[in-house]
Scaffold this active site. Structure first.
Site, PDB file in Angstrom:
ATOM      1  N   LYS A 159       3.702  -7.013 -11.152  1.00 17.36           N
ATOM      2  CA  LYS A 159       3.027  -6.697  -9.801  1.00 17.36           C
ATOM      3  C   LYS A 159       3.546  -7.831  -8.836  1.00 17.36           C
ATOM      4  O   LYS A 159       4.035  -8.957  -9.082  1.00 17.36           O
ATOM      5  CB  LYS A 159       1.550  -6.789  -9.927  1.00 17.36           C
ATOM      6  CG  LYS A 159       0.896  -5.988 -10.722  1.00 17.36           C
ATOM      7  CD  LYS A 159      -0.647  -6.435 -10.772  1.00 17.36           C
ATOM      8  CE  LYS A 159      -1.589  -5.283 -11.262  1.00 17.36           C
ATOM      9  NZ  LYS A 159      -2.934  -5.700 -11.180  1.00 17.36           N
ATOM     10  N   ARG A 292     -13.634  -7.469   3.248  1.00 17.99           N
ATOM     11  CA  ARG A 292     -14.189  -6.853   4.169  1.00 17.99           C
ATOM     12  C   ARG A 292     -15.222  -5.818   3.507  1.00 17.99           C
ATOM     13  O   ARG A 292     -15.480  -6.012   2.513  1.00 17.99           O
ATOM     14  CB  ARG A 292     -12.918  -5.960   4.615  1.00 17.99           C
ATOM     15  CG  ARG A 292     -12.237  -5.297   3.668  1.00 17.99           C
ATOM     16  CD  ARG A 292     -11.312  -4.281   3.868  1.00 17.99           C
ATOM     17  NE  ARG A 292     -10.558  -3.650   2.830  1.00 17.99           N
ATOM     18  CZ  ARG A 292     -10.845  -2.835   2.186  1.00 17.99           C
ATOM     19  NH1 ARG A 292     -12.079  -2.023   2.101  1.00 17.99           N
ATOM     20  NH2 ARG A 292     -10.105  -2.438   1.048  1.00 17.99           N
TER      21      ARG A 292
END
Lengths: 453, 135
Positions: A159, A292
């Site tokens: 990743k 968020r």
């Protein structure tokens, strides 16, 4: 302290934020692109200003344009919503430097969590379980990399440290494929995320996606508000979410929730946030934190009875959370269906004028949408046009209410994925609960093989 | 875009066909050609091509390029940059759009006459807000 909020987003979440601001008695300033000029929330705002052309790069994604707009309108706070600039640490910093409140965490928190290697290290230190693999970037030496992969055990996943949301990753099933996967991911990481660091982890074969919602104030109170199962995904995009995750021991969830809250205290996290985990064989593995508000926040709202957006704005105003962890009572089961303007078979976007828009109702049914009959879905943005959220005392009751609601909903003029949702809610495996993140893709592949159009 | 040679070719075709005007609508541009014939003469001895923007009778709306406060005069001056009826040259400053300490000039896109001022000093304007009509 602020008494107005510039909403730097669009669509259903712009309306959702506007409602929360109005509930708190705050004036709303909507910054919209030319393509969203006629949206309902623009007309409902105390002040609205067109900030640029349809292209997001020149409007919703431009920190400079939004900062100028804040200056021109006298905004005292900016709510970034989700997507766009919501996880842009530099923007959060610029907003605060301009003397405004950024309704979200500090730039430092966004930065730590945006770097997946740094995030993993911070989580390990706080006792949050992570996917097996080192919490450091890979060395350059091929022999060392091969040794690390062998120690983790194949299959592994490579990743990009700057990636996330399913982007910048590659599965490696055998040692012979490792070198190429490393080279390609490193190249892509540099190009797409401007950060060439990559790392390696154990690849889990059949995990579920389960996440924990947190809410923190600036005075040291950090709470976790339950879990959500978002395993129904297509191309790493969530399609159906539910709370709580079915079939997982509640004391295990509570232990994970406490670990998340501990991590928040350690990094001085504030506002709302989500810890995303893979769940396999009764174990949780941290993958990333979203710093968020999330699209699926309503399933937590209806099970906890809390208005997450109001709470988020309150803590941004410096208020103390009025709750303690023991006062958080989760009740019943909630399911959210993301209604997208797209073809239910091919998934190609279906923008255009909505000529008919009949919404469902009744007990336990909530719709979050900015769409009204006659609205034109612009072709420039994400295809989400509505969220159907149902709540029942049990999962079974929630499923029944969801099926009835979907049967009442009528949309004409554009195509939507409502037929797909109807199919999912009748699927025996989904109804049984606990399907993994590959379930929906597999069903769609079966459907294609069966020769359905 | 259209080449000058193509426009000249169109003019020749108009003359040969004894036509007065032609309008072309393309995806990126429009063209209207009108041949001016000498008074009293049916023959077009010396035709001249008049190139005009499509549709709006040659009037052009000048819009704001971004959000800010519309200012019709320089902050240190008493006189506005332009008044309705003034003639302007391409590039002349017509107004300012202010955001904090930054004053962005609004300029005339071409020569012409300011027919109407469409915003009031102090207004909050946004991207695309109409400010002037110029003809």
């Amino acid at each position: 302290m602020f008494d107005n909020v510039l909403i730097a987003n669009r669509g259903e979440i712009a309306l959702r934020i506007q409602r929360a601001c109005r509930a708190l008695g705050l004036k709303t300033i909507v910054a919209h692109s030319e393509a969203d000029r006629d949206a309902r929330y623009v007309a409902l705002a105390d002040q609205a200003v067109c900030i640029g052309p349809a292209a997001a790069r020149l409007s919703y994604l431009s920190p400079a344009v939004l900062l100028l707009t804040a200056e021109a309108t006298g905004a005292q706070a900016i709510h970034p919503g989700y997507g766009f600039l919501s996880e842009n640490a530099a923007f959060a910093e610029q907003v605060e430097a301009a003397g405004l409140s950024f309704i979200g965490p500090t730039a430092a928190s966004i930065r730590i969590m945006g770097d997946k290697v740094a995030a993993k290290r911070a989580m390990r230190e706080a006792g949050v379980p992570c996917v097996p693999g080192p919490d450091s970037a890979l060395p350059d030496n091929a022999g060392e990399i091969a040794a690390i992969a062998a120690e983790i055990g194949y299959p592994v996943i490579v990743k990009a440290a700057g990636g996330g949301g399913g982007r910048g990753m590659r599965v490696v099933r055998a040692p012979g494929e490792l070198a190429e996967a490393i080279a390609v991911t490193r190249e892509e990481a540099q190009r797409a995320f401007a950060n060439p660091e990559i790392y390696i982890e154990k690849f889990l074969q059949h995990p579920r996606h389960v996440e924990i919602q947190v809410l923190c104030d600036r005075h040291g109170t950090a709470l976790w508000l339950g879990d959500r199962d978002c395993s129904l995904q297509r191309r790493n995009q969530k399609v159906v979410e539910e709370a709580p995750a079915p079939g997982i021991a509640r004391d295990l969830i509570a232990r994970i929730g406490e670990a998340c809250v501990e991590a928040c205290r350690r990094i001085g996290y504030r506002g709302v946030g989500t810890f995303e985990f893979l769940y396999e064989e009764e174990a949780f593995y941290f993958i990333e934190m979203n710093t968020r508000l999330q699209v699926e926040h309503p399933v937590t709202e209806v099970t906890s009875g809390l208005d997450l957006v109001c709470e988020q704005i309150r803590v941004a105003r410096g208020e103390r959370l009025a709750l303690t962890q023991s006062e958080i009572k989760l009740s019943g089961h909630a399911i959210e269906c993301r209604i997208n303007a797209e073809d239910p078979e091919s998934f190609s976007a279906s923008p255009g004028r909505v000529t008919r828009w009949d919404l469902p109702g009744g007990i336990g049914v909530r719709i979050d949408t900015h769409v009204v009959a006659g609205y034109v879905v612009p072709p420039h943005y994400d295809s989400l046009i509505a969220k159907l959220i149902v709540h029942g005392a049990t999962r079974e009751e929630a499923l029944i209410r969801a099926r009835i609601a979907l049967s009442e909903m009528r949309v004409e003029g554009i195509s939507t994925n409502i037929p797909l949702h109807r199919e999912i809610l009748e699927d025996a495996d989904f109804v049984a609960g606990g399907v993994d993140i590959h379930f929906l893709e597999k069903r769609l592949a079966q459907r294609r093989r069966a020769g359905r159009p | 875009m259209m080449e000058i040679a193509e426009i000249e070719q169109l003019v020749r075709w108009l003359e040969e066909a004894d036509l007065d005007s032609i309008e072309i609508d393309g995806p990126s541009h429009g063209l209207r050609l009108r041949l001016q014939r000498e008074a009293g003469s049916a023959a077009a001895d010396e035709p001249s091509a008049v190139l005009e923007p499509p549709q709006d009778d040659a009037a052009e709306i000048v819009t704001a390029r971004g959000p800010g406060q519309f200012q019709d005069r320089h902050p240190a001056r008493e006189k506005p940059f332009v008044r309705a009826g003034d003639s302007v040259r391409s590039g002349d400053i017509l107004a300012l759009v202010r955001t904090g300490p930054v004053y962005a000039p609004v300029t005339a896109p071409r020569d012409g006459r300011v027919e109407q001022i469409l915003a009031t000093a102090g207004d909050l304007v946004g991207f695309g807000s109409p400010l002037f009509r110029i003809r």
